[in-house]
Design an enzyme around this catalytic site. Structure first.
Site, PDB file in Angstrom:
ATOM      1  N   CYS A  82       0.842  -1.204   0.000  1.00 53.91           N
ATOM      2  CA  CYS A  82       0.000   0.000   0.000  1.00 53.91           C
ATOM      3  C   CYS A  82       0.881   1.260   0.000  1.00 53.91           C
ATOM      4  O   CYS A  82       1.880   1.313   0.731  1.00 53.91           O
ATOM      5  CB  CYS A  82      -0.881  -0.015   1.242  1.00 53.91           C
ATOM      6  SG  CYS A  82      -1.782   1.528   1.431  1.00 53.91           S
ATOM      7  N   GLU A  88       3.491  -5.642   8.840  1.00 50.50           N
ATOM      8  CA  GLU A  88       3.779  -4.278   8.349  1.00 50.50           C
ATOM      9  C   GLU A  88       4.931  -3.656   9.150  1.00 50.50           C
ATOM     10  O   GLU A  88       5.853  -3.074   8.588  1.00 50.50           O
ATOM     11  CB  GLU A  88       2.525  -3.400   8.471  1.00 50.50           C
ATOM     12  CG  GLU A  88       2.790  -1.957   8.052  1.00 50.50           C
ATOM     13  CD  GLU A  88       1.762  -0.973   8.578  1.00 50.50           C
ATOM     14  OE1 GLU A  88       0.563  -1.265   8.511  1.00 50.50           O
ATOM     15  OE2 GLU A  88       2.178   0.104   9.053  1.00 50.50           O
TER      16      GLU A  88
HETATM   17  S1  SF4 Z   1      -5.523   0.359   5.956  1.00 51.48           S
HETATM   18 FE1  SF4 Z   1      -3.475  -0.319   5.355  1.00 51.48          FE
HETATM   19  S2  SF4 Z   1      -3.746  -1.137   3.294  1.00 51.48           S
HETATM   20 FE2  SF4 Z   1      -5.559   0.098   3.739  1.00 51.48          FE
HETATM   21  S3  SF4 Z   1      -5.125   2.147   2.877  1.00 51.48           S
HETATM   22 FE3  SF4 Z   1      -4.521   2.146   5.055  1.00 51.48          FE
HETATM   23  S4  SF4 Z   1      -2.348   1.584   5.084  1.00 51.48           S
HETATM   24 FE4  SF4 Z   1      -3.184   1.028   3.082  1.00 51.48          FE
END
Ligand code: SF4
Length: 285
Positions: A95, A125
């Site tokens: 992401c 993460e």
């Molecule tokens: S919750 Fe995690 S995967 Fe979803 S937009 Fe936010 S950072 Fe990105």
């Protein structure tokens, strides 16, 4: 008659949607695709993806082919190097919000800062972001732990796991500054909490203030789902459920206003199934 309300921010977040779209496209083109670890923390989504040819490799050793997808949570540079060394091509669906946190950690570490990540050290993460801080990073949820590192580092950089609660990050920083700030200190705080998570948490909290039962739909291993539960539980009775099957007449008995929200990796279809079950069990809204 039970009144049922659906939160304004539900369904896949931008990062999860993007990762799933990419996997679906590759699975369509190639017939199958492997991911390194679970691409998202949601059992129903993983089962559906498995049905279209997405296989989860539990480790690098478990990869069978020569292409692997990195999930929305990202990976450490060491993992990426090892994949390159084994000549395994990567499809990176990390992401953009996670990529940003990785870049911040990398930049701060290169500039000589000790990097503190406000987050769960065992979450994939955070493990990835820690990797980008090289040997200069540490993850914690309790600011007091910084004292265990020895004398306070003069240069300290702080960032957050993307799914943390903003108010808690502020509190963490307040405490941390109280511990480390001294003569010539250089403390940099970078807010790396994801925008989607902020909106989702705000919408859920707002709803929790008006209902007498909140149902948070999501996987029990999902970090952002658990944060939603934590926030809603501070305002009203809150239950975490994974699917509509967990709803029984007894579990919602006595509640007049029920609010429904969901984690960032919970499909809107799962939420709609929950809403349909609530209407069936509790009567139409
Ligand atoms: S919750 Fe995690 S995967 Fe979803 S937009 Fe936010 S950072 Fe990105």
């Amino acid at each position: 008659m039970v009144e049922i309300e659906k939160a304004a921010e539900i369904g896949f977040c931008f990062g999860v949607r993007r990762a799933i779209d990419t996997l679906e496209r590759i699975a369509r083109e190639r017939g199958s695709v492997e991911t390194l670890g679970a691409v998202v923390h949601n059992r129903q989504v993983l089962q559906r993806l498995a049905g279209i040819g997405v296989r989860v490799a539990d480790s690098i050793d478990d990869i069978r082919g020569n292409v692997v997808a990195i999930g929305a949570h990202g990976a450490s540079p060491r993992t990426m190097e090892e994949l390159r060394a084994r000549q395994i091509r990567t499809v990176n669906t990390t992401c953009p919000f996670v990529l940003r946190a990785q870049k911040v950690a990398h930049r701060l570490a290169r500039q000589g800062f000790v990097v503190v990540i406000y987050g769960d050290a065992n979450h994939p993460e955070v493990e990835g972001i820690l990797g980008w801080a090289g040997n200069n990073g540490v993850a914690m949820l309790d600011a007091a732990r910084v004292a265990a590192l020895g004398p306070p580092p003069r240069r300290l950089g702080v960032l957050a796991q993307t799914t943390q609660i903003p108010a808690h990050f502020t509190e963490f920083n307040r405490e941390l500054i109280g511990i480390v700030l001294g003569k010539d200190s250089d403390v940099r705080i970078v807010d790396t909490i994801c925008h989607d998570i902020r909106r989702r948490q705000t919408a859920a909290m707002e709803m929790a203030g008006r209902v007498d039962l909140m149902l948070v739909v999501g996987d029990r291993t999902s970090a952002n789902t658990n944060r939603l539960v934590e926030l809603c539980a501070a305002a009203t009775t809150t239950q975490l459920i994974e699917t509509a099957d967990e709803i029984q007449a007894e579990s919602i008995q006595g509640y007049r206003r029920i609010g429904v929200t969901g984690g960032a990796s919970t499909a809107e279809q799962t939420i709609n199934e929950v809403l349909a079950k609530l209407e069936a069990v509790g009567g139409p809204s």
